[in-house]
Scaffold this motif. Structure first.
Motif, short mmCIF file in Angstrom:
data_model
loop_
_atom_site.label_atom_id
_atom_site.label_comp_id
_atom_site.label_asym_id
_atom_site.label_seq_id
_atom_site.Cartn_x
_atom_site.Cartn_y
_atom_site.Cartn_z
N THR A 8 -7.02 8.40 -1.52
CA THR A 8 -6.08 7.57 -0.78
C THR A 8 -4.74 8.27 -0.66
O THR A 8 -4.35 9.02 -1.56
N LYS A 9 -4.08 8.01 0.48
CA LYS A 9 -2.71 8.49 0.65
C LYS A 9 -1.74 7.32 0.57
O LYS A 9 -0.56 7.46 0.90
N ASN A 10 -2.24 6.19 0.16
CA ASN A 10 -1.41 4.98 0.04
C ASN A 10 -0.87 4.89 -1.39
O ASN A 10 -1.63 4.70 -2.35
N ASP A 70 -11.38 1.33 0.85
CA ASP A 70 -10.97 0.86 2.16
C ASP A 70 -10.79 -0.65 2.06
O ASP A 70 -11.68 -1.36 1.59
N GLY A 72 -8.33 -4.38 3.32
CA GLY A 72 -7.56 -5.02 4.38
C GLY A 72 -7.59 -6.52 4.27
O GLY A 72 -8.18 -7.09 3.35
N SER A 86 -6.24 -3.24 9.50
CA SER A 86 -5.04 -3.75 8.81
C SER A 86 -3.90 -2.74 8.73
O SER A 86 -2.75 -3.09 8.98
N LYS A 94 1.61 2.84 10.58
CA LYS A 94 1.22 2.12 9.35
C LYS A 94 2.45 1.51 8.68
O LYS A 94 2.72 1.76 7.50
N ASN A 99 3.61 -4.73 10.49
CA ASN A 99 2.31 -5.41 10.41
C ASN A 99 2.49 -6.87 10.02
O ASN A 99 1.87 -7.77 10.62
N PHE A 119 -8.29 -11.02 1.19
CA PHE A 119 -8.24 -9.57 1.09
C PHE A 119 -9.64 -9.07 0.76
O PHE A 119 -10.36 -9.69 -0.04
N PHE A 153 2.40 -4.11 -2.33
CA PHE A 153 2.55 -3.32 -1.09
C PHE A 153 1.85 -4.06 0.04
O PHE A 153 1.30 -5.14 -0.16
N TYR A 155 0.44 -6.26 2.77
CA TYR A 155 0.60 -7.66 3.16
C TYR A 155 0.90 -8.58 1.97
O TYR A 155 0.90 -9.80 2.13
N ASP A 156 1.12 -8.03 0.80
CA ASP A 156 1.34 -8.86 -0.40
C ASP A 156 2.40 -9.95 -0.23
O ASP A 156 2.20 -11.07 -0.70
N HIS A 181 -8.65 -8.28 -5.09
CA HIS A 181 -9.87 -7.77 -4.47
C HIS A 181 -10.23 -6.40 -5.03
O HIS A 181 -11.39 -6.09 -5.24
N ARG A 182 -9.21 -5.59 -5.29
CA ARG A 182 -9.44 -4.24 -5.81
C ARG A 182 -9.99 -4.30 -7.24
O ARG A 182 -10.95 -3.62 -7.58
O1 LIG Z 1 -3.73 -5.20 -2.36
C1 LIG Z 1 -3.25 -5.23 -1.21
N1 LIG Z 1 -2.10 -5.87 -0.95
C2 LIG Z 1 -1.54 -5.88 0.26
N2 LIG Z 1 -2.05 -5.25 1.32
C3 LIG Z 1 -3.21 -4.59 1.11
C4 LIG Z 1 -3.86 -4.57 -0.13
N3 LIG Z 1 -4.97 -3.84 -0.02
C5 LIG Z 1 -5.02 -3.44 1.23
N4 LIG Z 1 -3.96 -3.88 1.92
C6 LIG Z 1 -3.61 -3.58 3.32
C7 LIG Z 1 -2.64 -2.43 3.36
C8 LIG Z 1 -3.07 -1.67 4.58
O2 LIG Z 1 -2.46 -2.27 5.72
C9 LIG Z 1 -4.57 -1.94 4.65
C10 LIG Z 1 -5.38 -0.89 3.94
O3 LIG Z 1 -5.82 0.09 4.86
P1 LIG Z 1 -6.63 1.34 4.31
O4 LIG Z 1 -7.08 2.17 5.43
O5 LIG Z 1 -7.64 0.87 3.32
O6 LIG Z 1 -5.54 2.14 3.46
P2 LIG Z 1 -4.37 3.11 3.92
O7 LIG Z 1 -4.63 3.60 5.30
O8 LIG Z 1 -3.08 2.48 3.65
O9 LIG Z 1 -4.55 4.32 2.90
P3 LIG Z 1 -5.88 5.23 2.67
O10 LIG Z 1 -6.81 5.00 3.82
O11 LIG Z 1 -5.38 6.62 2.59
O12 LIG Z 1 -6.48 4.78 1.37
O13 LIG Z 1 -4.77 -3.19 4.01
#
Ligand SMILES: O=c1nc[nH]c2c1ncn2[C@H]1C[C@H](O)[C@@H](COP(=O)(O)OP(=O)(O)OP(=O)(O)O)O1
Ligand SMILES: [Mg+2]
Length: 201
Positions: A8-10, A70, A72, A86, A94, A99, A119, A153, A155-156, A181-182
């Motif tokens: 992940t880059k998040n 992954d 959303g 998402s 992003k 969003n 989620f 982070f 949509y929290d 969910h995680r």
């Molecule tokens: O616990 C969470 N609390 C709030 N928002 C969340 C959560 N979990 C996922 N989300 C949202 C963030 C993002 O808008 C999307 C994930 O998109 P997703 O493609 O899986 O991740 P990303 O592009 O940010 O990073 P990466 O693909 O490098 O893992 O859902």
């Protein structure tokens, strides 16, 4: 200490995995630790497909076990959107704030009792020469009318968790990790965890 790469880059996700896996004595590296690694295009139609894509691509790249997440938000009144889109719902940048603003605008006329949402998190564990393992977790809630809270982070701030009486962003990281969910997805790897860790390299 065992080391696991989360594809992940998040930064928000990476932090949560650090806390969740520290309890198992595992040190987490994310793609933010490898600035030159390639981007994986999320072309799947489901969370699971995208998680598999990210995990398998990066397991091949690193020649070791990789876990991808992954995830959303799925909102009932929007027919399940933003769903797998998402992260980029309001554009390629992003931008979490944008969003959130887009979701709130689309739900403007929707009363609280119809703002149900969940989620989703799909985790894929890819190991060289082994079948990829996929698990999923969800967390049920409502979309608030305005953002509240500073933690977490994505949509929290607009995701209300009825069992806590707070938004996800008002929960401490320990509280979020107790119900997210995680965390729910990760719990489904529990039985396979030792095997995953020991065969992953
Ligand atoms: O616990 C969470 N609390 C709030 N928002 C969340 C959560 N979990 C996922 N989300 C949202 C963030 C993002 O808008 C999307 C994930 O998109 P997703 O493609 O899986 O991740 P990303 O592009 O940010 O990073 P990466 O693909 O490098 O893992 O859902
Ligand atoms: Mg992504």
């Amino acid at each position: 200490m065992k080391e696991v790469i989360i594809a992940t880059k998040n930064a928000g996700k990476a932090k949560e995995f650090q806390t969740l896996l520290a309890k198992k004595g595992v040190e987490v590296k994310s793609l933010l630790d490898f600035p030159h690694c390639p981007d994986v295009e999320e072309t799947g139609h489901t969370f699971a497909e995208n998680a598999i894509l990210k995990a398998e691509t990066m397991a091949e790249y690193f020649h070791t076990m990789v876990i991808a997440d992954d995830s959303g938000l799925s909102i009932d009144a929007l027919g399940g959107r933003p769903g797998v889109y998402s992260a980029r719902y309001a554009g390629e940048e992003k931008d979490d704030q944008a969003n959130i603003a887009k979701v709130l605008e689309e739900l403007k006329e929707v009363p609280l009792e119809k703002r149900t949402a969940r989620f989703h998190c799909a985790l894929a564990v890819a190991m060289p020469h082994r079948r990829t393992v996929v698990v999923e977790g969800t967390c049920e809630g409502y979309i608030t009318e305005e953002p509240r809270g500073e933690n977490g982070f994505g949509y929290d701030p607009i995701f209300y968790v009825p069992q806590k009486g707070k938004t996800m962003a008002e929960l401490t990281k320990e509280e979020k990790n107790g119900i997210s969910h995680r965390a729910n997805a990760l719990a489904k790897l529990e039985k396979q965890w030792n095997e995953i860790i020991n065969n992953g390299e």
